[in-house]
Design a protein around this motif. Sequence first.
Motif, PDB file in Angstrom:
ATOM      1  N   GLU A  96       2.277  -6.201 -11.060  1.00  0.00           N
ATOM      2  CA  GLU A  96       1.568  -7.275 -10.169  1.00  0.00           C
ATOM      3  C   GLU A  96       1.025  -6.595  -9.377  1.00  0.00           C
ATOM      4  N   PRO A  97       0.678  -5.206  -8.817  1.00  0.00           N
ATOM      5  CA  PRO A  97       0.012  -4.449  -8.259  1.00  0.00           C
ATOM      6  C   PRO A  97      -0.377  -4.746  -6.875  1.00  0.00           C
ATOM      7  N   THR A  98      -1.911  -5.490  -7.103  1.00  0.00           N
ATOM      8  CA  THR A  98      -2.583  -6.695  -5.944  1.00  0.00           C
ATOM      9  C   THR A  98      -2.479  -7.631  -5.499  1.00  0.00           C
ATOM     10  N   THR A  99      -0.758  -8.402  -5.364  1.00  0.00           N
ATOM     11  CA  THR A  99       0.247  -9.061  -4.652  1.00  0.00           C
ATOM     12  C   THR A  99       0.351  -8.349  -3.524  1.00  0.00           C
ATOM     13  N   GLY A 100      -0.496  -9.205  -2.314  1.00  0.00           N
ATOM     14  CA  GLY A 100      -0.251  -9.181  -0.932  1.00  0.00           C
ATOM     15  C   GLY A 100      -1.802  -8.357  -0.033  1.00  0.00           C
ATOM     16  N   LEU A 101      -2.206  -7.754  -0.917  1.00  0.00           N
ATOM     17  CA  LEU A 101      -3.686  -7.182  -0.346  1.00  0.00           C
ATOM     18  C   LEU A 101      -5.023  -8.308  -0.416  1.00  0.00           C
ATOM     19  N   ASP A 102      -5.654  -7.880   0.453  1.00  0.00           N
ATOM     20  CA  ASP A 102      -6.610  -8.661   0.602  1.00  0.00           C
ATOM     21  C   ASP A 102      -7.535  -8.255   0.300  1.00  0.00           C
ATOM     22  N   PRO A 103      -8.955  -9.050  -0.090  1.00  0.00           N
ATOM     23  CA  PRO A 103      -9.776  -8.612  -0.793  1.00  0.00           C
ATOM     24  C   PRO A 103     -11.085  -7.623  -0.905  1.00  0.00           C
ATOM     25  N   GLU A 104     -10.867  -6.787   0.152  1.00  0.00           N
ATOM     26  CA  GLU A 104     -11.956  -6.295   0.742  1.00  0.00           C
ATOM     27  C   GLU A 104     -10.435  -4.610  -0.179  1.00  0.00           C
ATOM     28  N   LEU A 105      -9.095  -4.727  -0.034  1.00  0.00           N
ATOM     29  CA  LEU A 105      -7.826  -3.512  -0.176  1.00  0.00           C
ATOM     30  C   LEU A 105      -7.481  -3.899  -1.720  1.00  0.00           C
ATOM     31  N   ARG A 106      -8.160  -5.037  -1.826  1.00  0.00           N
ATOM     32  CA  ARG A 106      -8.200  -5.258  -3.885  1.00  0.00           C
ATOM     33  C   ARG A 106      -9.100  -4.311  -4.312  1.00  0.00           C
ATOM     34  N   GLN A 107     -10.567  -4.513  -4.126  1.00  0.00           N
ATOM     35  CA  GLN A 107     -12.046  -3.712  -4.583  1.00  0.00           C
ATOM     36  C   GLN A 107     -11.355  -2.047  -4.605  1.00  0.00           C
ATOM     37  N   ALA A 108     -11.085  -1.412  -2.417  1.00  0.00           N
ATOM     38  CA  ALA A 108     -10.391  -0.375  -2.989  1.00  0.00           C
ATOM     39  C   ALA A 108      -9.324   0.009  -3.974  1.00  0.00           C
ATOM     40  N   PHE A 109      -8.557  -1.106  -3.530  1.00  0.00           N
ATOM     41  CA  PHE A 109      -7.734  -0.822  -5.852  1.00  0.00           C
ATOM     42  C   PHE A 109      -8.058  -0.319  -6.285  1.00  0.00           C
ATOM     43  N   ALA A 143     -11.513   0.041  -7.085  1.00  0.00           N
ATOM     44  CA  ALA A 143     -11.934   1.208  -6.918  1.00  0.00           C
ATOM     45  C   ALA A 143     -11.316   2.445  -7.239  1.00  0.00           C
ATOM     46  N   LEU A 144     -10.313   3.181  -7.031  1.00  0.00           N
ATOM     47  CA  LEU A 144      -8.955   3.686  -7.149  1.00  0.00           C
ATOM     48  C   LEU A 144      -8.506   4.011  -8.084  1.00  0.00           C
ATOM     49  N   LEU A 145      -8.087   2.719  -8.824  1.00  0.00           N
ATOM     50  CA  LEU A 145      -7.768   2.995 -10.293  1.00  0.00           C
ATOM     51  C   LEU A 145      -8.778   3.748 -10.935  1.00  0.00           C
ATOM     52  N   ASP A 146     -10.093   3.092 -10.927  1.00  0.00           N
ATOM     53  CA  ASP A 146     -10.914   3.650 -12.151  1.00  0.00           C
ATOM     54  C   ASP A 146     -11.706   4.939 -12.097  1.00  0.00           C
ATOM     55  N   GLU A 147     -11.149   5.577 -10.552  1.00  0.00           N
ATOM     56  CA  GLU A 147     -11.340   7.109 -10.202  1.00  0.00           C
ATOM     57  C   GLU A 147      -9.991   7.754 -11.132  1.00  0.00           C
ATOM     58  N   LEU A 148      -8.917   7.543 -11.284  1.00  0.00           N
ATOM     59  CA  LEU A 148      -7.926   7.445 -11.681  1.00  0.00           C
ATOM     60  C   LEU A 148      -7.864   7.838 -13.023  1.00  0.00           C
ATOM     61  N   ALA A 149      -9.007   6.747 -14.014  1.00  0.00           N
ATOM     62  CA  ALA A 149      -8.865   6.450 -15.421  1.00  0.00           C
ATOM     63  C   ALA A 149      -9.809   7.344 -15.813  1.00  0.00           C
ATOM     64  N   ARG A 159       0.679  -1.033  -0.016  1.00  0.00           N
ATOM     65  CA  ARG A 159      -0.319  -0.188   0.080  1.00  0.00           C
ATOM     66  C   ARG A 159       1.088   1.594  -0.026  1.00  0.00           C
ATOM     67  N   LEU A 160       2.151   1.218   1.143  1.00  0.00           N
ATOM     68  CA  LEU A 160       2.575   2.334   0.853  1.00  0.00           C
ATOM     69  C   LEU A 160       3.828   2.931  -0.578  1.00  0.00           C
ATOM     70  N   GLY A 161       3.935   1.788  -1.358  1.00  0.00           N
ATOM     71  CA  GLY A 161       4.379   2.015  -2.782  1.00  0.00           C
ATOM     72  C   GLY A 161       3.134   2.056  -4.056  1.00  0.00           C
ATOM     73  N   LEU A 162       1.653   1.623  -3.351  1.00  0.00           N
ATOM     74  CA  LEU A 162       0.382   2.478  -4.405  1.00  0.00           C
ATOM     75  C   LEU A 162       1.048   3.566  -4.396  1.00  0.00           C
ATOM     76  N   ALA A 163       0.777   4.483  -2.511  1.00  0.00           N
ATOM     77  CA  ALA A 163       1.168   5.626  -2.180  1.00  0.00           C
ATOM     78  C   ALA A 163       1.899   6.417  -3.147  1.00  0.00           C
ATOM     79  N   GLN A 164       3.063   5.595  -2.718  1.00  0.00           N
ATOM     80  CA  GLN A 164       4.489   6.256  -4.021  1.00  0.00           C
ATOM     81  C   GLN A 164       4.291   6.874  -5.393  1.00  0.00           C
TER      82      GLN A 164
END
Lengths: 308, 275
Positions: free
Chosen positions: A159-172, A174-180, A141-146
Amino acid sequence: MTAPLVRVDGVAKRYAGRDALAALDLVLGAGEILALVGHNGAGKSTLIKLLLGLIRPDAGRITVLGHDPARAGAAEARRAIGFLPETIAFHPNMTGAELLAFYAQLKGAPLAANRELLARVGLADVAGQRVGGYSKGMRQRLGLAQALIGRPRLLLLDEPTTGLDPELRQAFYALLDELAAEGVGILLSSHALAELEHRADRVVVLRQGRKVADGTLTDLRRMAGDPVRILVRMEAPVPVAAGAGGAVTGVAAGAGRRIEIICPAAEKMDRLRAVLSGREPVADIELLHASLDEIYAGLLRRDAEPVG
Amino acid sequence: MKPIVIIALREIREGLRNRRVLATASLLAGLALTLALLGSAPTGNVGASRLAVTVVSLSSLTIFLVPLIALVLTHDTIAGELDRGTMVLLLSYPLARWQVVIGKFAGHVVMLGLATAVAYGAAGLALWLGAAGDDAAVAAFCTLIGTSILLGAAFVATGTLVSTLARDPRTAAGIALGVWLASVLLYDMALLGLLIADQGRTLRAPLVQALLVANPTDAYRLLNLTGLPEVGQFAGLSGLAGHLAVAPATLLAALGLWVAAPLAASVAVFARRQV
C-alpha cells in the motif's frame, strides 16, 4: 531468458484455521511492475511477508532472487530487496537523516547516497527534524526513501501510496517507472484498482487468499465482460426493484428519477428493455465504460458466485 | 557482527535522546550520594570505614532499584517494536533475528552500565576523596559497581525474554512487574517462610545455598555482603556468612548464568515468533 526475481508455486498459509493464502502461483520478472489488488485480509500483506521470509509457508515453494526467503542464508538476498510496510512506523526520537543512515548501515550501503534519496522524496528540508513531528505523508515518503536504499533489484511495496497527495502519487509512480526501466522488479499492493490504470504491467486480484484474476488491465476488463454503466433519467420518479441488473454487478438501483445499470456491453440492450418496459418516459440515457473499481467489484462478485 | 553494533548504538542513541539514561543515572546518583554522604555519617565514632558501610547500603538499594530499572528499560524492547510495526521493517533488512536480540541487549546493558558506573562511581569518588576507606574497601566498592552492572545485565536479559514472550507491550509490563516482585521480594519471603516452617529438618545448608544462588538478587546480595570480610562485618550477615559460604566464583557464575540463560531463551523464542 533470465530467471524471474520472484517465483511462488502453490503457496498456502493458514492463520487460526483460516486460509490467508491458498495454492497461489505468481511470477515477477525484472523490470516488471506487478500490482496485487484485494480487500483488507485478501492475503496481500501475507504474501509480502512470505517473500521477505518473515513467515513460512504451510505448503508450496517460494524463490526470491534465487533463495528460499525463510532459510537463514536468505538474509544476504535481502540486501537487494527494498520493502515498504503497510503501516510505516519509525522511532519518533530520531531524525529523518539519522533513520536513513541507520537503515543504510544495516544494508551496508554508502551513506553519501542518502542525501539524494531524501531529495528524491522531497524531504531534504526536514531531514534534520525528528520523525515524531512528521505528517503521515512525510513518514510514508521517508518509508519510500528507506526502501530505495542500496539500489534494490526487487521492491516490495505494501500500500505504498497511502497518505500521499495526488501530486506526490504522480511523482511516486513516475519514480516506479524509472526504476522499472532500470530493471527493478516491483510488487506493489493496493486495495484500489482504479489507482493502477497505466501504472502496473500486470494485476493480480486476490480474494480471501485465492487468485481470482491475473493479467493486464485490458485482460481484466475482458474477464469481467467489458462492463458498461448505463445511467437513465426518467421524466418522473419511479420505484425500481434491485436485482434486475446484469451478471457483472447484479445491480439496477434507482432513487427517484435515476436508474443505474451495470452489465456486460453485449447485454446492455436486453437489460435496458427489461428495466424500462412499461415505465414512464425516459428523459435521458448516458452510457459510460465501467470504472476500474466497478470492474474489480465485478471480478470479486463473479468469483463469489457459486460455480455452475 | 556488524548489525549487532549498529542496533546497539541505535538503542543507546535513543536512550540518550529520550533521556532514559540521564533519568536512570540521576536517580541512582542522587540516592547513592545521599546514602554515601548521609547514611555513613555516624561511622566515624565506631571506627568503621565509611566506604565499606556505603557498600552495604548501596547493595541493598541496588537489589531493589537496578532490576526494576532494567525491566522498565527492556520490557517493551521487542513487544513494543512488534506492536508499533517497526520490527517488520527492521527484519526485512539483511540481518538475522538473533542479531536483533543481542544488539538490543548489548545496547541496554551499556546504557544501564554507564548510568550505574557514573552514579555509583560519583558516590565512591566523593567518599574516597574524603579518605573514607582503605584499599580493601575500595576493592569492595569496585566489586559493588561491577556486580551491580552484572545484576543489571541479568535483568536486562530477563526483560528482553519477557518482551519476546509477551503478546503486546502491556502484557510485557505486567509480566515484568511480576518478575520483579517475585525475585526481589516474594522469593526471599517464601524461602524464609519455608525455613521457619521446616525448622531445619529437611532444608539443610547446601539446599538453602542452592536456593539462594538460584535467585540472581540473592546471589548478588551474598556476593557483596558476605564475599568480603571488610563489608560482611557491617552487613548483619556475618553470622550467616559462616553457614552459607558460597565461593564468590560460584556466585559470579550464577549471575553470569542469569545473563546467558534468558538471553539464549530470548534468541530461541524470537527466532520462532511470527511477526
